[in-house]
Design a protein around this motif. Structure first.
Motif, mmCIF file in Angstrom:
data_model
loop_
_atom_site.group_PDB
_atom_site.id
_atom_site.type_symbol
_atom_site.label_atom_id
_atom_site.label_comp_id
_atom_site.label_asym_id
_atom_site.label_seq_id
_atom_site.Cartn_x
_atom_site.Cartn_y
_atom_site.Cartn_z
ATOM 1 N N SER A 111 5.919 35.694 -26.863
ATOM 2 C CA SER A 111 5.500 34.608 -25.970
ATOM 3 C C SER A 111 3.985 34.550 -25.791
ATOM 4 C CB SER A 111 6.160 34.784 -24.598
ATOM 5 O OG SER A 111 7.559 34.881 -24.714
ATOM 6 N N LEU A 112 3.251 35.407 -26.499
ATOM 7 C CA LEU A 112 1.801 35.444 -26.340
ATOM 8 C C LEU A 112 1.091 34.731 -27.480
ATOM 9 C CD1 LEU A 112 1.189 39.187 -25.327
ATOM 10 C CD2 LEU A 112 1.625 37.231 -23.838
ATOM 11 N N PHE A 113 -0.037 34.136 -27.158
ATOM 12 C CA PHE A 113 -0.896 33.641 -28.209
ATOM 13 C C PHE A 113 -1.461 34.839 -28.974
ATOM 14 C CE2 PHE A 113 -1.274 30.093 -25.087
ATOM 15 C CZ PHE A 113 -0.716 29.106 -25.893
ATOM 16 N N LYS A 114 -1.710 34.656 -30.253
ATOM 17 C CA LYS A 114 -2.172 35.750 -31.097
ATOM 18 C C LYS A 114 -3.423 36.416 -30.534
ATOM 19 C CE LYS A 114 -3.428 36.826 -35.886
ATOM 20 N NZ LYS A 114 -3.604 36.274 -37.257
ATOM 21 N N VAL A 151 15.801 43.258 -21.427
ATOM 22 C CA VAL A 151 15.243 44.203 -22.405
ATOM 23 C C VAL A 151 15.665 45.629 -22.059
ATOM 24 C CG1 VAL A 151 13.113 45.130 -23.402
ATOM 25 C CG2 VAL A 151 13.280 42.697 -22.859
ATOM 26 N N PHE A 152 15.671 45.949 -20.768
ATOM 27 C CA PHE A 152 16.039 47.293 -20.324
ATOM 28 C C PHE A 152 17.476 47.626 -20.714
ATOM 29 C CE2 PHE A 152 17.589 50.286 -17.074
ATOM 30 C CZ PHE A 152 16.651 51.297 -17.224
ATOM 31 N N CYS A 203 19.764 32.143 -16.959
ATOM 32 C CA CYS A 203 18.550 32.545 -16.252
ATOM 33 C C CYS A 203 17.404 32.886 -17.208
ATOM 34 C CB CYS A 203 18.834 33.756 -15.353
ATOM 35 S SG CYS A 203 20.059 33.443 -14.071
ATOM 36 N N HIS A 204 17.702 32.920 -18.480
ATOM 37 C CA HIS A 204 16.701 33.359 -19.458
ATOM 38 C C HIS A 204 16.821 32.478 -20.700
ATOM 39 C CE1 HIS A 204 14.988 36.792 -22.138
ATOM 40 N NE2 HIS A 204 14.113 35.853 -21.903
ATOM 41 N N GLU A 205 16.340 31.245 -20.588
ATOM 42 C CA GLU A 205 16.440 30.308 -21.688
ATOM 43 C C GLU A 205 15.215 30.392 -22.593
ATOM 44 O OE1 GLU A 205 17.055 26.515 -19.951
ATOM 45 O OE2 GLU A 205 19.155 26.880 -19.481
ATOM 46 N N THR A 206 15.431 30.070 -23.849
ATOM 47 C CA THR A 206 14.346 30.118 -24.827
ATOM 48 C C THR A 206 13.640 28.770 -24.901
ATOM 49 O OG1 THR A 206 15.534 31.755 -26.154
ATOM 50 C CG2 THR A 206 13.777 30.506 -27.249
ATOM 51 N N ARG A 262 3.852 34.377 -17.281
ATOM 52 C CA ARG A 262 4.611 34.851 -16.127
ATOM 53 C C ARG A 262 5.979 35.309 -16.626
ATOM 54 N NH1 ARG A 262 2.709 33.205 -11.034
ATOM 55 N NH2 ARG A 262 0.848 31.860 -11.138
ATOM 56 N N PHE A 263 6.307 36.564 -16.410
ATOM 57 C CA PHE A 263 7.559 37.128 -16.909
ATOM 58 C C PHE A 263 8.388 37.622 -15.727
ATOM 59 C CE2 PHE A 263 4.437 37.410 -20.251
ATOM 60 C CZ PHE A 263 5.118 36.955 -21.357
#
Length: 218
Positions: free
Chosen positions: A52-55, A17-18, A211-214, A8-9
């Motif tokens: 953030s995705l699995f391979k 990113v923009f 708002c955008h933590e790692t 979920r992004f």
């Protein structure tokens, strides 16, 4: 339903990113600048999300990103053919005599490939006509090549799109489908490989906000 529920992004992530894409150096001139910004945004967005995705899910995301951003690369029924969403009378003909179906196509096409060839002909007749499958010599190198996705006959390759080349591999050399999908996605996205760059912890720390933590999943 098959997409991992963790994926979920937020809009905030996309806007980050923009804004980064807007700060990148671009060509002068409105048209060139817009094209450059789109290309930069596409790469940054892909790399950001891929972290953030699995391979196992990167290829699926890459293909969906290309399909969403470049609808002009896909003719009618082609995307559905790749993803198995097409049901035609070809599926019903699978219940017919295998011998009757095999007699319709050149002898060099193995019996196990005949249903896929019949489906390609039914769903994309214009593409099928461009293949000239009756010419066995034309397809001899493709059939035996280790990297057949790079050995599509030149006379055919010049007449079909990059995505149609992928459909050809899916139909005639399904053993090379994954490699062909990777090659298509890399070219369409303008990246050297689908794996994201090595994670830089310092850069991740600088990018994070309230708002955008790692979050690191170990």
């Amino acid at each position: 339903s098959s997409v991992n529920c963790m994926y979920r992004f937020s809009l905030t992530s996309f806007l980050t990113v923009f804004k980064e894409a807007l700060q990148a150096k671009t060509s002068s001139g409105d048209k060139d600048r817009i094209e450059s910004l789109v290309a930069t945004l596409k790469v940054l967005l892909y790399e950001s999300i891929c972290r953030s995705l699995f391979k196992a899910d990167r290829l699926m995301f890459a293909l969906h990103l290309v399909h969403g951003m470049h609808p002009e690369m896909f003719n009618e029924s082609e995307w559905e053919l790749l993803t198995g969403q097409i049901v035609t009378d070809t599926m019903l003909r699978r219940q017919e005599s295998q011998q009757a179906m095999a007699e319709k196509y050149p002898s060099w096409i193995s019996a196990e490939l005949v249903p896929a060839v019949a489906l390609l002909e039914s769903a994309t007749p214009a593409l099928f006509r461009e293949l000239h499958l009756e010419d066995e010599n034309l397809w001899s190198n493709f059939g035996s090549a280790k990297e057949c996705e790079k050995e599509i006959p030149r006379s055919v390759s010049s007449q079909v799109s990059e995505f149609q080349k992928l459909l050809i591999v899916q139909t005639l050399r399904p053993d090379r489908l994954i490699s062909s999908m990777q090659l298509f996605a890399q070219r369409a996205l303008g990246v050297r490989e689908l794996s994201p760059p090595v994670v830089n912890l310092k850069r991740l720390y600088q990018e994070q906000t309230k708002c955008h933590e790692t979050i690191l999943v170990l």
